[in-house]
Motif scaffolding. Structure first.
Motif, mmCIF file in Angstrom:
data_model
loop_
_atom_site.group_PDB
_atom_site.id
_atom_site.type_symbol
_atom_site.label_atom_id
_atom_site.label_comp_id
_atom_site.label_asym_id
_atom_site.label_seq_id
_atom_site.Cartn_x
_atom_site.Cartn_y
_atom_site.Cartn_z
ATOM 1 N N LYS A 91 45.234 42.983 -18.159
ATOM 2 C CA LYS A 91 45.421 41.616 -18.632
ATOM 3 C C LYS A 91 46.892 41.354 -18.920
ATOM 4 C CE LYS A 91 43.892 38.361 -22.189
ATOM 5 N NZ LYS A 91 43.017 38.166 -23.377
ATOM 6 N N ASP B 100 48.759 41.079 -15.635
ATOM 7 C CA ASP B 100 48.458 39.797 -14.984
ATOM 8 C C ASP B 100 49.266 38.671 -15.629
ATOM 9 O OD1 ASP B 100 46.714 40.945 -13.226
ATOM 10 O OD2 ASP B 100 44.894 40.319 -14.269
ATOM 11 N N TRP C 36 43.522 26.526 -10.590
ATOM 12 C CA TRP C 36 44.149 27.024 -9.368
ATOM 13 C C TRP C 36 45.101 26.003 -8.758
ATOM 14 C CZ3 TRP C 36 44.233 25.724 -4.180
ATOM 15 C CH2 TRP C 36 44.597 26.719 -3.278
ATOM 16 N N ASN D 66 38.812 35.389 -12.345
ATOM 17 C CA ASN D 66 40.206 34.941 -12.310
ATOM 18 C C ASN D 66 40.678 34.847 -10.866
ATOM 19 O OD1 ASN D 66 42.957 34.557 -12.494
ATOM 20 N ND2 ASN D 66 43.387 36.455 -13.576
ATOM 21 N N THR E 262 43.560 32.874 -10.257
ATOM 22 C CA THR E 262 44.880 32.253 -10.380
ATOM 23 C C THR E 262 46.032 33.259 -10.400
ATOM 24 O OG1 THR E 262 44.627 32.168 -12.793
ATOM 25 C CG2 THR E 262 44.012 30.205 -11.546
ATOM 26 N N THR E 263 45.801 34.453 -10.926
ATOM 27 C CA THR E 263 46.876 35.449 -10.936
ATOM 28 C C THR E 263 47.328 35.752 -9.510
ATOM 29 O OG1 THR E 263 46.066 36.452 -12.975
ATOM 30 C CG2 THR E 263 47.539 37.778 -11.619
#
Length: 221
Positions: free
Chosen positions: A6, A9, A44, A197, A199-200
């Motif tokens: 985390k 990221d 996003w 997730n 978006t990372t």
């Protein structure tokens, strides 16, 4: 291990956001037009706009929409864009249990007729309303792009509904092969039944420049 991932990221996204203004001037030259509206089920789209240092010409920034509502939303976008945004307490939400599970009871929740919008990255209802109205006025109705992900109460049936909606320039991130033309397998989550997730690594599995230029954009799976 989870906490370390985390942290990494968050660091990756922070570094990208800091570098975007410097590199965006080169990326944007490869786009056929800057007049782009991305309708996304979650944050996003905001990452894409910042990647090119483009204005937020879409209201779906810094928020998410549960999949059942997102399908209705994009199926009748103009209808919902004409509705006044109102706000409700989480106790009145049809997704109350999910909101509590996500510890998001203090997040502004907007409604457009029968769909709900979770304004995840907004501090107040007034901020959410102001930015929603300002950005929806910028929509480029002749240049729309739609993105969905297998998350937020998504089901195989909803994925099929997304596939059948007659929209150009659309794709959906999925965890496995559903045999859909619009699917892009998000291999980071291939051992899961949803994508927590996207978006990372928001452009890991697609060529975003090609997508926005209306060209083949899926990378080899």
């Amino acid at each position: 291990m989870v906490n370390i991932k985390k942290y990494l990221d968050l660091a990756k996204v922070k570094l990208r956001e800091e570098l975007n203004p410097y590199f965006a001037k080169f990326r944007i030259k490869r786009l056929k037009t800057k007049d782009i509206t991305i309708i996304s089920n979650n944050c996003w789209g905001g990452h894409v706009y910042r990647y090119f240092n483009l204005p937020y010409d879409s209201p779906t920034i810094g928020l998410y929409i549960f999949s059942p509502d997102y399908i209705k939303f994009i199926s009748n976008l103009k209808y919902y864009m004409e509705k006044e945004l109102v706000f409700i307490d989480y106790t009145k939400s049809k997704y109350k249990e999910e909101i509590i599970r996500n510890n998001q009871q203090n997040i502004p929740i907007g409604k457009l007729d029968d769909i709900e919008i979770i304004f995840l990255h907004y501090h107040s209802e007034e901020e959410a309303r102001t930015k929603w109205n300002r950005r929806k006025a910028r929509i480029h109705w002749d240049n729309l792009y739609y993105k969905m992900s297998e998350q937020n109460l998504c089901t195989p049936d909803l994925l099929m509904q997304f596939e059948l909606i007659d929209l150009a320039n659309k794709f959906v991130f999925v965890t496995k092969d559903y045999g859909l033309k619009s699917q892009v397998i998000f291999k980071d989550c291939s051992n899961m039944d949803f994508i927590p997730n996207d978006t990372t690594n928001f452009r890991k599995y697609i060529n975003i420049i090609n997508w926005l230029n209306g060209e083949p954009f899926k990378l080899k799976q």
